[in-house]
Design an enzyme around this catalytic site. Sequence first.
Site, short mmCIF file in Angstrom:
data_model
loop_
_atom_site.label_atom_id
_atom_site.label_comp_id
_atom_site.label_asym_id
_atom_site.label_seq_id
_atom_site.Cartn_x
_atom_site.Cartn_y
_atom_site.Cartn_z
N GLU A 1 0.84 -1.19 0.00
CA GLU A 1 0.00 0.00 0.00
C GLU A 1 0.88 1.25 0.00
O GLU A 1 1.63 1.50 0.92
CB GLU A 1 -0.89 -0.01 1.24
CG GLU A 1 -1.69 1.26 1.42
CD GLU A 1 -2.49 1.25 2.73
OE1 GLU A 1 -2.44 0.25 3.46
OE2 GLU A 1 -3.16 2.25 3.00
N ASP B 1 -1.16 -1.18 5.56
CA ASP B 1 -1.07 -0.59 6.90
C ASP B 1 -2.09 -1.22 7.83
O ASP B 1 -3.11 -1.74 7.39
CB ASP B 1 -1.37 0.92 6.83
CG ASP B 1 -0.24 1.67 6.15
OD1 ASP B 1 0.87 1.12 6.08
OD2 ASP B 1 -0.48 2.82 5.71
N ASP C 1 -4.39 0.01 9.48
CA ASP C 1 -5.48 0.94 9.77
C ASP C 1 -6.69 0.63 8.88
O ASP C 1 -6.70 -0.37 8.18
CB ASP C 1 -5.01 2.40 9.58
CG ASP C 1 -4.57 2.65 8.14
OD1 ASP C 1 -4.75 1.75 7.29
OD2 ASP C 1 -4.05 3.75 7.87
N ASP D 1 -8.01 2.12 6.18
CA ASP D 1 -7.74 2.09 4.74
C ASP D 1 -7.03 0.81 4.35
O ASP D 1 -7.34 0.19 3.34
CB ASP D 1 -6.86 3.29 4.34
CG ASP D 1 -7.72 4.50 3.97
OD1 ASP D 1 -8.96 4.38 4.06
OD2 ASP D 1 -7.13 5.53 3.60
#
Length: 642
Positions: free
Chosen positions: A433, A506, A508, A510
Amino acid sequence: MAKHEKEIVENSTSYGAAQIEVLKGLEAVRKRPGMYVGNTAERGLHQLVYEAVDNAVDEALAGCAKHVRVILHKDGSCSVEDDGRGIPIDVMPKERMPAVEVVMTMLHAGGKFGKGGYKVSGGLHGVGISVVNALSERMITRVKRDGKIWEIQFERGKTVQKLKPIDKAEGTGTLQWFLPDRSVFETLDFHWDILQKRLRELAFLNRGLEITLRDERVDPLKERVFMYEGGIVSFVEHLNDKKDPIHPIISTNGEREGVLVEVAMQWADAYSETIFSFANNINTTEGGMHLLGFRTAVGNAVNSYARKRGMLKESDPSLSTDDCMEGLTAVVSVKLEEPQFEGQTKTKLGNTRVRTIVYGLVNERLDFFFEENPKYARAIVDKCMQAARAREAAKKARDLSRRKNALDGSGLPGKLVDCTNADPKASEIFLVEGDSAGGTAKMGRDFRSQAILPLRGKILNVWKAREDKVFANEEIRTMITALGTGIAADFDIGKLRYHKIIIMTDADVDGSHIRTLLLTFFYQQMRALLEEKFIYIAQPPLYGVRRGKKQNYAFSDEELKAIIGDADPKEFVVQQYKGLGEMDAEQLADTTMDISSRRLKQVTVEDGVAAEEMFTTLMGDKVEPRKEFIQAYARSVKNLDL
Ligand code: 0RA
């Protein structure tokens, strides 16, 4: 059989040919258990239960049993009880044994009685309960009939207690109790989830039949009862639970030329197709004649209605069968005598006349439904026509991407940082990403075996898009080219350039969206990659923990606690990583990429139903199921320390 052996068998009078047959048969089963139950691992172990249950369900199919009860006992044994007629106990003249003993000890003795009904005899099923007996350390069969309970006992398939009455009792039925042989099976641990899935399926497929699963190994004990008055209509309801259907379920059942056909179907506002087909309760994952007949019938009925109502003009091409299947959930179940099972896994129905029979019933039913329900008919045809348009657009996008790649010399996308090794087996690709993490990964990688493809956040835009938009997305196109397999009709897993595809995002929201989007894409467009277990998820650490010069990493809060222990936290410097970008190349390599020290999760698709559910949940518009799923999701990917 050698000639002299045959003579011995025929001449033996006192011991009986039947007994010799028994010993030979059971010996064969114990010598090659895999041939009879698939393997000696989890699958084979559960096959024992299915075999016993299938016998009971057969009795239900004959209209003689209403309840089947499966119990997992504390000592690792299993029992399957039904309230059917009870296996016959009278002595068979040729074998000179009670029928129940013949059934329990002779291979393929099940069909000998000409019991009628629909004998399941396909694939790994229908090998006979004697196989369960041969592969069990101990087995006890009890038959209730003629006002008594009769009992016979076996060890590893051999009779150790002849049939005898042990008690008085009303009613009829059969109880099979068995303890799988620990010297045969690698595992003796029955799984609730595996059994409940199959038992629920059987309850769907046999309307009104009540199947109970009870686990006495756990405290408190667990019990579930499966019974569906709606049969396969309930099955479709269950499959479409989280979708938005565009009409009530259409169902039909009938019998022609001795073939029993049941079909239930419903289109939803969705893009994928979910069709499950069964023959004699066996999930025909390779399809076959019943599925062909069904698909053709649906395609023809939709096209003929669309033409009749002028939705398709004379000059318009017909809708393809695939277009008519978009968003369709259906269960097609047939029952017949002497099914022919073909294909690699013997799960493809070969009886050709079944195609015409299913075709006729489904075509008639759909014609009638469309005539009676013009509003729904229009919605369904509209849906299929939209699918046709999207498919056309997707094809254009694909052609465009093919042409673009052809212009690019090597054919590989410029953003790909390839590895030097050309052997796919020894190569992996990290889908990373973001460009910045991509740069770090590039520096931290082993350039011989690890390729890096950075993906930008823009990939999120295709979250809810149709196929045509997905293929128009630059990032997705780049990824397809890098993997080398092509897609759709061109898909060729043999051309896969990396045998590990590692998603590295990541920790998180997203990151989790991108990961799920990629998995959705793989599931819908390149399912074989999941089935063949080529897809992995990287596990970056959540914390870096430094004490003096010593650097440690924690992958969970528990691990963090374990590292710090009771020490004074001031000695430690704890850094929480919010993204891959917060690590330098060396840290990223040590923790997440280096084969010797990293952890990976392997992603698999074990279960078509569950997979379909999970992606529907994630792709759909309903928020609540999506939340539920994301919570459950972490458990559905297998944890593997590699
Ligand atoms: C052959 C004939 C009859 C019943 C059965 C087999 C039978 C087998 C199994 C296996 C598990 N449960 C079962 N229940 C019945 C019919 C006997 C009669 O006509 O009474």
